[in-house]
Design a protein around this motif. Structure first.
Motif, PDB file in Angstrom:
ATOM      1  N   UNK A 443      12.343  -5.355   8.747  1.00  0.00           N
ATOM      2  CA  UNK A 443      13.281  -5.024   8.008  1.00  0.00           C
ATOM      3  C   UNK A 443      13.653  -3.466   7.338  1.00  0.00           C
ATOM      4  N   UNK A 444      13.255  -2.838   8.389  1.00  0.00           N
ATOM      5  CA  UNK A 444      13.409  -1.412   7.861  1.00  0.00           C
ATOM      6  C   UNK A 444      12.504  -0.717   6.971  1.00  0.00           C
ATOM      7  N   UNK A 445      11.449  -1.208   6.529  1.00  0.00           N
ATOM      8  CA  UNK A 445      10.605  -0.695   5.335  1.00  0.00           C
ATOM      9  C   UNK A 445       9.392  -0.042   6.068  1.00  0.00           C
ATOM     10  N   UNK A 446       9.186   1.175   5.693  1.00  0.00           N
ATOM     11  CA  UNK A 446       8.330   2.117   6.183  1.00  0.00           C
ATOM     12  C   UNK A 446       7.143   2.243   5.175  1.00  0.00           C
ATOM     13  N   UNK A 447       5.715   1.647   5.751  1.00  0.00           N
ATOM     14  CA  UNK A 447       4.537   1.624   4.439  1.00  0.00           C
ATOM     15  C   UNK A 447       3.934   3.119   4.856  1.00  0.00           C
ATOM     16  N   UNK A 448       3.599   3.437   3.838  1.00  0.00           N
ATOM     17  CA  UNK A 448       2.527   4.536   4.005  1.00  0.00           C
ATOM     18  C   UNK A 448       1.132   4.651   2.862  1.00  0.00           C
ATOM     19  N   UNK A 449       0.156   4.443   3.979  1.00  0.00           N
ATOM     20  CA  UNK A 449      -1.176   4.122   3.310  1.00  0.00           C
ATOM     21  C   UNK A 449      -1.522   5.432   2.645  1.00  0.00           C
ATOM     22  N   UNK A 450      -2.053   5.712   1.615  1.00  0.00           N
ATOM     23  CA  UNK A 450      -2.691   7.069   0.934  1.00  0.00           C
ATOM     24  C   UNK A 450      -3.806   6.717   0.208  1.00  0.00           C
ATOM     25  N   UNK A 451      -4.157   7.772  -0.544  1.00  0.00           N
ATOM     26  CA  UNK A 451      -5.591   7.688  -1.201  1.00  0.00           C
ATOM     27  C   UNK A 451      -5.204   6.842  -2.454  1.00  0.00           C
ATOM     28  N   UNK A 452      -3.897   7.115  -3.120  1.00  0.00           N
ATOM     29  CA  UNK A 452      -3.619   6.249  -4.279  1.00  0.00           C
ATOM     30  C   UNK A 452      -3.312   4.848  -3.989  1.00  0.00           C
ATOM     31  N   UNK A 453      -3.362   4.242  -2.925  1.00  0.00           N
ATOM     32  CA  UNK A 453      -2.530   2.977  -2.328  1.00  0.00           C
ATOM     33  C   UNK A 453      -1.484   3.040  -1.319  1.00  0.00           C
ATOM     34  N   UNK A 454      -0.567   2.023  -1.370  1.00  0.00           N
ATOM     35  CA  UNK A 454       0.473   2.015  -0.344  1.00  0.00           C
ATOM     36  C   UNK A 454       1.790   2.347  -1.032  1.00  0.00           C
ATOM     37  N   UNK A 455       2.481   3.204  -0.660  1.00  0.00           N
ATOM     38  CA  UNK A 455       3.775   3.203  -1.089  1.00  0.00           C
ATOM     39  C   UNK A 455       4.838   2.894   0.162  1.00  0.00           C
ATOM     40  N   UNK A 456       5.894   2.787  -0.186  1.00  0.00           N
ATOM     41  CA  UNK A 456       6.993   2.360   0.849  1.00  0.00           C
ATOM     42  C   UNK A 456       8.243   3.129   0.645  1.00  0.00           C
ATOM     43  N   UNK A 457       9.244   3.322   1.700  1.00  0.00           N
ATOM     44  CA  UNK A 457      10.422   3.729   1.829  1.00  0.00           C
ATOM     45  C   UNK A 457      11.305   2.888   2.741  1.00  0.00           C
ATOM     46  N   UNK A 458      12.556   3.149   2.634  1.00  0.00           N
ATOM     47  CA  UNK A 458      13.439   2.617   3.739  1.00  0.00           C
ATOM     48  C   UNK A 458      13.432   3.614   4.728  1.00  0.00           C
ATOM     49  N   UNK A 459      13.635   2.918   6.059  1.00  0.00           N
ATOM     50  CA  UNK A 459      13.454   3.813   7.319  1.00  0.00           C
ATOM     51  C   UNK A 459      15.023   4.493   7.241  1.00  0.00           C
TER      52      UNK A 459
END
Ligand code: ZN
Length: 459
Positions: A443-459
């Motif tokens: 659905x066009x959502x990109x996940x970014x796993x980082x030290x503080x947890x997971x964030x997301x943005x629309x591709x």
């Protein structure tokens, strides 16, 4: 042809192959509601779980060969009390309540039943059965106007619930009658009380009064399905005393070894880990949840997400999960014509003691075959809208507002999926975690796993 269906029979505590008494034809009786109030989630669970049985039997035996009876109890202490308290006539109260119930079931995509007997239409049959029980020495009119079933007259009373004698007496104590010959005796007919209106009572050989609750189901099931029938179903809170007493009345009046050959019971419904109760403030009607914007299909999937015999914990997280799953299925389906046949793996899951969680897991694997996925989900009573109706809102089936939107998932949905993925990872369920990431990527959502947890943005 032998049936491939297996069901857990409460009477024997065994998982048994199901074979109808008359080959090719099936009769089912499901205890329906007492109509004085809106249906709550527990009522909905029983209706939805056994709708799956109805759908399976129609599929395997043919629509014309299944009699599926669900009664309406429209004469009862609670109905009279509510009518007196609100000033609404009993006829208006029960008619309005029945319509509310049917509207709720329609929102939950529950099929119409083949017979919907109302207790007040079968008073003559109830009186006849009570008279037979008196004639055969299983019942007696007591001095206080009650007619009572004499439990010690049935040597094998108690086979369904397997209660101790103490429990049986405690259970019968709610039915107050000073004239009981045995403390476990229960009421078949009760006399009119001074504050009760005439139109809530009926003439009988024992004076004006009304039937006890248990005799209603014994008389109606006999009138429609016969003295012995295939399947009797209901919530497990009905095993004792209601179903135990139905069995006693029917078997003693008809002199049969069984009332129904297979007894099915669904488990309790909890809300957020607690018993649902008005005093705890976690009491939900189907109307409440539809009013909050949840769609009927989302509620239905939530109610089918656990095995029918197990307790089901109804939670906000489960509702979110159900909606996400439906979003995913509607997105894969995309409106193509469903396949003619329901995939065998899904059918076999339901044939195996109505294993709906397994059937849904099978549907999840059909993402590459949208026509198969649609046929399977529709067999479960889901995907009843078009994808367009689902994502844009409207189109019935619960009338709840669709929050998906055609652009994809809302921020709340995405956060919920990310939280679910974190839980899955914690539980080392990497398959589920990856599936969620894939669903989001689709659905066009990109996940970014980082030290503080997971964030997301629309591709
Ligand atoms: Zn019943």
């Amino acid at each position: 042809m032998s049936s491939a269906i297996r069901l857990t029979n409460t009477l024997t505590r065994q998982l048994e192959p199901f074979e109808p008494m008359v080959p090719g034809r099936v009769g089912v009786y499901l205890c329906g509601p007492t109509v004085y109030d809106l249906a709550h989630l527990g009522n909905a669970r029983s209706a939805v779980n056994f709708d799956m049985l109805h759908r399976l039997l129609r599929h395997d035996f043919g629509v014309a060969n299944v009699a599926f009876v669900r009664n309406i109890t429209d004469v009862d202490d609670k109905i009279i009390a509510r009518a007196l308290e609100t000033g609404v006539s009993i006829a208006d109260l029960t008619a309005g309540s029945t319509q509310d119930y049917l509207d709720d079931l329609e929102a939950l995509c529950v099929l119409s039943v083949t017979n919907q007997p109302r207790a007040t239409e079968y008073i003559d049959e109830m009186i006849a059965m009570i008279q037979t029980l008196i004639d055969k020495g299983h019942a007696y009119p007591a001095d206080d106007g009650n007619v009572l079933f004499h439990v010690p007259s049935m040597p094998d009373y108690g086979q369904l619930s397997r209660r101790s004698q103490d429990d049986i007496i405690a259970g019968a104590r709610v039915e107050v009658s000073s004239a009981k010959r045995d403390p476990s005796d229960f009421v078949l007919w009760k006399p009119q009380k001074p504050d009760e209106p005439d139109h809530a009572t009926f003439d009988s050989p024992w004076g004006r009064g009304r039937p006890g609750w248990h005799i209603e189901c014994s008389a109606m099931s006999k009138a429609i399905l016969g003295e012995v029938f295939d399947i009797h179903a209901g919530g497990n809170d009905l095993i004792f005393p209601h179903h135990e007493n139905e069995i006693a009345q029917s078997r003693c009046a008809n002199e049969t070894a069984h009332m129904a050959r297979t007894w099915l019971h669904n488990g309790m419904l909890m809300v957020e880990g607690q018993k649902m109760s008005k005093s705890l403030g976690n009491f939900f009607t189907v109307r409440d949840l539809l009013g909050q914007g949840h769609r009927g299909e989302t509620l239905r999937l939530s109610l089918l997400s656990g095995h029918y015999r197990a307790p089901l914990d109804f939670t906000q997280a489960k509702l979110t999960e159900a909606k996400n799953r439906l979003d995913g299925w509607y997105r894969v389906w995309d409106g193509v014509t469903p396949a003619d046949k329901v995939p065998e793996a899904v059918l076999n899951a339901i044939r195996d003691d109505l294993n709906t969680p397994q059937a849904m897991a099978e549907i999840d694997t059909l993402r590459g075959q949208s026509d198969q996925l649609a046929a399977a989900a529709q067999f479960l009573g889901l995907l009843q809208l078009t994808p367009d109706q689902w994502f844009r809102g409207g189109g019935g089936a619960g009338e709840g507002a669709g929050t998906g939107g055609d652009a994809g998932l809302s921020p709340n949905d995405i956060d919920a999926l990310i939280a679910e993925r974190a839980e899955a990872k914690k539980a080392r369920d990497f398959g589920r975690a990856d599936a969620i990431r894939d669903q989001l990527t689709e659905t066009g959502i990109v996940l970014e796993d980082g030290a503080g947890g997971t964030t997301w943005r629309r591709a």
